[in-house]
Motif scaffolding. Structure first.
Motif, PDB file in Angstrom:
ATOM      1  N   GLY A 136     -24.602  -7.614 -78.609  1.00 24.91           N
ATOM      2  CA  GLY A 136     -24.092  -6.999 -79.835  1.00 24.91           C
ATOM      3  C   GLY A 136     -24.320  -7.898 -81.037  1.00 24.91           C
ATOM      4  O   GLY A 136     -25.393  -8.461 -81.232  1.00 24.91           O
TER       5      GLY A 136
ATOM      6  N   TYR B 192     -17.266   1.672 -79.119  1.00 23.71           N
ATOM      7  CA  TYR B 192     -18.493   0.883 -79.112  1.00 23.71           C
ATOM      8  C   TYR B 192     -19.631   1.571 -78.364  1.00 23.71           C
ATOM      9  O   TYR B 192     -20.787   1.128 -78.443  1.00 23.71           O
TER      10      TYR B 192
ATOM     11  N   ILE C 277     -27.891  -0.507 -88.296  1.00 21.57           N
ATOM     12  CA  ILE C 277     -26.892  -0.794 -87.276  1.00 21.57           C
ATOM     13  C   ILE C 277     -25.734   0.187 -87.468  1.00 21.57           C
ATOM     14  O   ILE C 277     -25.169   0.290 -88.558  1.00 21.57           O
ATOM     15  N   ASP C 278     -25.412   0.913 -86.419  1.00 24.17           N
ATOM     16  CA  ASP C 278     -24.273   1.827 -86.446  1.00 24.17           C
ATOM     17  C   ASP C 278     -23.038   1.103 -85.937  1.00 24.17           C
ATOM     18  O   ASP C 278     -22.982   0.705 -84.763  1.00 24.17           O
ATOM     19  N   LEU C 279     -22.053   0.918 -86.819  1.00 25.83           N
ATOM     20  CA  LEU C 279     -20.796   0.285 -86.435  1.00 25.83           C
ATOM     21  C   LEU C 279     -19.837   1.344 -85.917  1.00 25.83           C
ATOM     22  O   LEU C 279     -19.770   2.451 -86.454  1.00 25.83           O
ATOM     23  N   PRO C 280     -19.042   1.030 -84.892  1.00 26.79           N
ATOM     24  CA  PRO C 280     -18.199   2.051 -84.262  1.00 26.79           C
ATOM     25  C   PRO C 280     -16.925   2.341 -85.049  1.00 26.79           C
ATOM     26  O   PRO C 280     -16.435   1.509 -85.817  1.00 26.79           O
TER      27      PRO C 280
ATOM     28  N   TYR D   9     -22.351   2.334 -80.676  1.00 31.24           N
ATOM     29  CA  TYR D   9     -23.027   1.237 -81.363  1.00 31.24           C
ATOM     30  C   TYR D   9     -24.535   1.357 -81.188  1.00 31.24           C
ATOM     31  O   TYR D   9     -25.046   1.640 -80.105  1.00 31.24           O
ATOM     32  N   ARG D  10     -25.274   1.116 -82.267  1.00 32.08           N
ATOM     33  CA  ARG D  10     -26.738   1.194 -82.229  1.00 32.08           C
ATOM     34  C   ARG D  10     -27.323   0.153 -83.168  1.00 32.08           C
ATOM     35  O   ARG D  10     -26.884   0.020 -84.309  1.00 32.08           O
ATOM     36  N   ASN D  11     -28.295  -0.594 -82.675  1.00 35.06           N
ATOM     37  CA  ASN D  11     -28.983  -1.597 -83.467  1.00 35.06           C
ATOM     38  C   ASN D  11     -30.478  -1.422 -83.242  1.00 35.06           C
ATOM     39  O   ASN D  11     -30.987  -1.699 -82.152  1.00 35.06           O
TER      40      ASN D  11
ATOM     41  N   THR E 258     -22.865   3.032 -91.046  1.00 33.42           N
ATOM     42  CA  THR E 258     -24.225   2.550 -90.816  1.00 33.42           C
ATOM     43  C   THR E 258     -24.564   1.514 -91.876  1.00 33.42           C
ATOM     44  O   THR E 258     -24.477   1.806 -93.075  1.00 33.42           O
TER      45      THR E 258
ATOM     46  N   GLY F 244     -16.544   5.074 -88.661  1.00 31.54           N
ATOM     47  CA  GLY F 244     -17.896   4.694 -88.278  1.00 31.54           C
ATOM     48  C   GLY F 244     -18.773   4.526 -89.506  1.00 31.54           C
ATOM     49  O   GLY F 244     -18.624   5.243 -90.510  1.00 31.54           O
TER      50      GLY F 244
END
Length: 462
Positions: A51, A341, A312-315, A344-346, A278, A276
């Motif tokens: 992460g 989480y 990056i997608d924050l939860p 979550y995406r990066n 981004t 959430g």
């Protein structure tokens, strides 16, 4: 396409069994005949490779002594920025600074290592929008008020530096060095309003930081052999939002005139969380061959990518809590939280994390807040516990943290100012995944809260 990462995909498989060593001494030997040496024992957290790194607790020292309560805790002299609604209960301008230190023992079935770390925990300034002295002098009811705060704090930390000694039949002894540095930070503007017992607030967060991970392989027995390095780093920047609501139900007694008056006892219901979001990322990737030694000479850059844009997608997360308080005497609360989480995406570092759940309980007791001749009767004694998941998954098992906390709030009377506090919290806990990576730790949080009620005071001449 996203893929689930495991420690074995980040570090050599034997590292899962050998873990960390300190002071240049090998603690164990894996089945492959590989020795492990920790070349920087002051800080080592292999899981911070996942992460955005190891999460850094955002609670201030006062709440840290009560299991990290965040939904219902409100105090006229302390900040609780995780639930911005609490700012509307401030009765003095509060400047807070916090530090922490942590001593850990990492171990698996065969080896162990001691690590130490510490840093700034937070710096914050909060103040009420209506001065309580003005309200008293002008004989106005404090039925509504507001609060505002600014704060800066680290949110994640990446820190590991390991050296793996191995042996290959074709090339002989090898050294594989793994290193990660950096972290993420958050600057927050918080604001809140209160009408009677209902408070609501928002946090506007600016997230930023830089994370670096590198891996270097060298062949120790071949003088002219080139070493290879894979360097991956990315920067993050962007905004996110948080929210909070608190509702205090005040109990009353009948006075001699038959009127209902507050008796200082109340129940507080709280909800807080994050939306959430981004945020932008900018990554760089370097794969090169070089001559090892004091004078590093780059021979060949196999691959180089710089300033690659990403996201990056924050939860999102939510916490709910309930507390009972007898003002200036006793406080006890419990809360439950969940953070997604799994979303979550990066794009710069594809991986999957897991949703987390947390439970926290805590209490505070003040023997006699108005005592004149007994200092220890004015001290705030705190106790708590926290049980929570960690979003990182290793070999199909999710990491977890269990801890108990103990805290003290030492009042300090400064000239011409309201009472300030030196807050101390001690946390003893266990973190990790059984039989893979276990950590026993003691963490000390020290916070100073300087209070002054002369801000926004309307001075009058008679």
């Amino acid at each position: 396409m996203s893929m689930r990462l495991s420690l074995s995909s980040l570090f050599p498989p034997a590292l899962l069994l050998g873990l960390l060593l300190s002071g240049g001494t090998a603690f164990g030997q894996a089945s492959t005949g590989t020795d492990f040496v920790d070349i920087r024992p002051k800080q080592n957290s292999p899981l911070s490779r996942f992460g955005l790194g190891d999460p850094v607790d955002q609670v201030h020292a006062a709440a840290a002594g009560m299991g990290g309560l965040q939904t219902t805790y409100q105090d006229i002299f302390h900040l609780n920025l995780l639930n911005p609604a609490s700012l509307a209960s401030l009765q003095a301008t509060s400047f807070e600074v916090g530090l922490y230190g942590r001593a850990s023992q990492l171990h698996d079935q065969n080896s162990s290592a001691d690590t130490y770390q510490g840093n700034l925990r937070y710096i914050a300034l909060g103040f009420p929008l209506r001065n309580p002295i003005n309200l008293s002098l002008e004989r106005q009811l404090n039925s509504w008020n507001g609060g505002m705060a600014f704060s800066l704090a680290p949110t994640t930390l990446v820190g590991y530096e390991l050296e793996l000694k191995g042996f290959e039949e074709d090339t002989g002894p090898t050294s594989n060095r793994l290193k990660g540095t950096g972290g993420a930070y958050r600057f927050t503007w918080s604001s809140a309003l209160r009408y009677r017992g209902l408070s609501g607030g928002v946090n506007v967060n600016y997230n930023f930081g830089k994370l670096t991970n590198s891996r270097t392989l060298s062949f120790d027995s071949i003088p002219e052999a080139l070493a290879t390095e894979f360097l991956d780093e990315f920067n993050i920047s962007g905004f996110s939002l948080g929210y909070g609501v608190q509702y205090a139900i005040n109990f009353t007694d009948l006075n001699e005139e038959g009127l209902k008056v507050p008796n200082g006892k109340r129940v507080i219901v709280g909800v807080n969380g994050t939306l959430g979001a981004t945020v932008d990322s900018e990554s760089s990737l370097l794969f090169r061959k070089f001559s090892p030694g004091d004078n590093v000479a780059v021979r060949d850059t196999v691959r180089f990518e710089d300033n690659v844009p990403g996201e990056i997608d924050l939860p999102a997360g939510i916490n709910v809590g309930l507390a009972y308080e007898q003002v200036d005497r006793f406080f006890v609360g419990a809360e439950y939280g969940r953070q997604g989480y799994g979303s979550y995406r990066n794009t710069a570092q594809p991986e999957e994390l897991a949703d987390i759940n947390r439970i926290a309980v805590g209490l505070q007791f003040i023997p006699n807040a108005t005592s004149y001749n007994n200092y220890w009767a004015r001290v705030r004694y705190r106790l708590g516990a926290r049980l929570e998941d960690d979003p990182r998954v290793i070999s199909g098992e999710q990491a977890r943290r269990n801890a108990v906390t103990l805290g003290f709030g030492f009042p300090i009377q400064l000239p011409r100012q309201q009472v300030s506090f030196l807050d101390l919290a001690v946390e003893y806990g266990k973190f990790g995944v059984p039989d893979i990576l276990d950590e026993n730790y003691v963490q000390l949080t020290l916070g100073f809260s300087l209070n002054d009620n002369s801000w926004f005071f309307k001075r009058k001449l008679n």
